[in-house]
Design an enzyme around this catalytic site. Structure first.
Site, mmCIF file in Angstrom:
data_model
loop_
_atom_site.group_PDB
_atom_site.id
_atom_site.type_symbol
_atom_site.label_atom_id
_atom_site.label_comp_id
_atom_site.label_asym_id
_atom_site.label_seq_id
_atom_site.Cartn_x
_atom_site.Cartn_y
_atom_site.Cartn_z
ATOM 1 C CB ILE A 93 -0.929 0.003 1.233
ATOM 2 C CG1 ILE A 93 -1.908 -1.173 1.126
ATOM 3 C CG2 ILE A 93 -1.665 1.334 1.350
ATOM 4 C CD1 ILE A 93 -2.793 -1.351 2.334
ATOM 5 C CD GLU A 94 4.451 1.127 -3.554
ATOM 6 O OE1 GLU A 94 4.960 2.086 -4.181
ATOM 7 O OE2 GLU A 94 4.608 -0.065 -3.878
ATOM 8 C CD GLN A 95 -3.842 3.481 -0.932
ATOM 9 O OE1 GLN A 95 -4.745 4.040 -0.322
ATOM 10 N NE2 GLN A 95 -3.879 2.186 -1.190
#
Length: 376
Positions: free
Chosen positions: A126-128
């Protein structure tokens, strides 16, 4: 806890109890469908994005494969035959899992899928953007904790890993609770690449993962009291091709300004290039392989069909082995790459040697780490 969450938990337990017995093993022998549960002293963590190149990986080194492509039962069987794990990819919009019942449903889906496919865990990618102390900030930590608890309970011995940016300092506005996430997961895969995603100084082409910058960031993670045995160093098997707006006499390539998450420039001005492509291109370049003594990285210049000069920065066995030496000296859990498919696994003897050298660089012979970054 709300009634809806309780209902989902009860439903989860019932559904998961049925999955394993109903699944048909696709391997030649049933033993190959058994989960890999032993904990490796040293991890070599491979991301695979699909296809059949995995057949040519150096399986004497591989310990975990994260399947980011379509599920391949043949890969699962083969990985298990080599004692290596195959784990799921897990990603979800953070806004969707602020609600605890949504988190529970997502986890149920992933555990069910892992059991159905005889897999050995999950890699949460998850690279948010996340603001510190926001609802998403706490929900992300809860997601990792609850996922780990569910996988360990339903698939004993399974592995839950989480991907983090190359530095814990809110890179790309990803202000996660890194300490808590490391505590509640089995592994933290540090993506030590794309380190020019935010360029705050001069807009010039630079190394994808400069040695000093990379190793200092690991020191920062360890200073937070994160156990080094939780950290897996990720290295890039790709580089960045930048079109030079101007190439100075000193060889500095000025790039166009492409803002990203607050920074005026970024590596989005370039394009990612697989290692196998660069190795074919470099011999016809106008510079040949060059080495930057400050960033400890190779690069080269070439001219395209329109006469534009490009500068390409990448990692090769020399730069990777220096990072791998740090992994050993600092007692990190292991090393891995994005991604295993980017090498040339063909029959050309030169390409085969280049590919062997890249795999070997992950676990180099004992060597003294160059004194370019503090390991204290």
């Amino acid at each position: 806890m709300s009634g809806a969450v309780w209902f989902l938990l009860i439903l989860t337990a019932h559904c998961l109890s049925l999955v394993r017995s109903d699944s048909v093993c696709p391997c030649e022998t049933r033993d190959l469908c058994k989960q890999i549960t032993d904990v490796k002293e040293f991890e070599v963590y491979v991301f695979d994005v699909g296809g059949k190149t995995w057949k040519s990986y150096d399986w004497s080194k591989v310990t975990t494969v994260a399947a980011f492509g379509k599920f391949d039962p043949e890969l699962m069987c083969y990985a298990h035959s080599k004692g290596a794990r195959l784990v799921l990819k897990g990603d979800v919009p953070l806004s969707d899992i602020v609600d605890p019942s949504n988190r529970t449903a997502w986890i149920l889906e992933k555990v069910t899928l892992a059991k159905k496919q005889f897999m050995d865990g999950i890699n949460i990618d998850i690279e948010q953007e996340v603001e510190e102390a926001s609802p998403e900030y706490y929900a992300l930590t809860a997601l990792v904790r609850e996922t780990t608890e569910a996988f360990h309970r339903e698939i004993p011995g399974s592995q839950v890993s989480f991907d983090v940016a190359w530095s814990p300092k809110c890179i790309d506005k990803r202000c996660y609770d890194y300490v808590a996430i490391a505590e509640v997961s089995d592994l933290v895969f540090v993506m030590s690449y794309d380190e020019q995603s935010q360029i705050w100084g001069d807009c010039i082409a630079k190394a994808n993962a400069p040695l000093n910058q990379t190793l200092t960031a690991y020191d920062d993670y360890i200073t937070l009291k994160i156990d080094p045995k939780k950290l897996v160093m990720g290295v890039p098997w790709y580089g960045y091709d930048y079109t030079c707006v101007e190439l100075s006499q000193e060889g500095i390539c000025t790039i166009r300004k492409v803002p990203f998450r607050g920074a005026p420039c970024s590596d989005a001005a370039g394009r990612q290039v697989p290692y196998k492509i660069m190795m074919k291109q470099i011999n016809g370049s106008i510079s040949g392989r060059m080495w930057d003594e400050v960033q400890h990285a190779p690069y080269y210049n070439y001219k395209d069909d329109q006469g534009q000069i490009h500068q390409v920065w990448y990692d090769d066995p020399e730069s990777i082995s220096q990072k791998a030496a740090y992994v050993r000296e600092r007692g990190l859990r292991g090393i891995g790459m994005w991604n295993g498919n980017l090498l040339d696994y063909g029959s050309n003897p030169v390409a085969r040697q280049q590919t062997r050298a890249m795999w070997s660089a992950l676990k180099p012979a004992a060597q003294r780490l160059r004194s370019t970054a503090s390991a204290d």
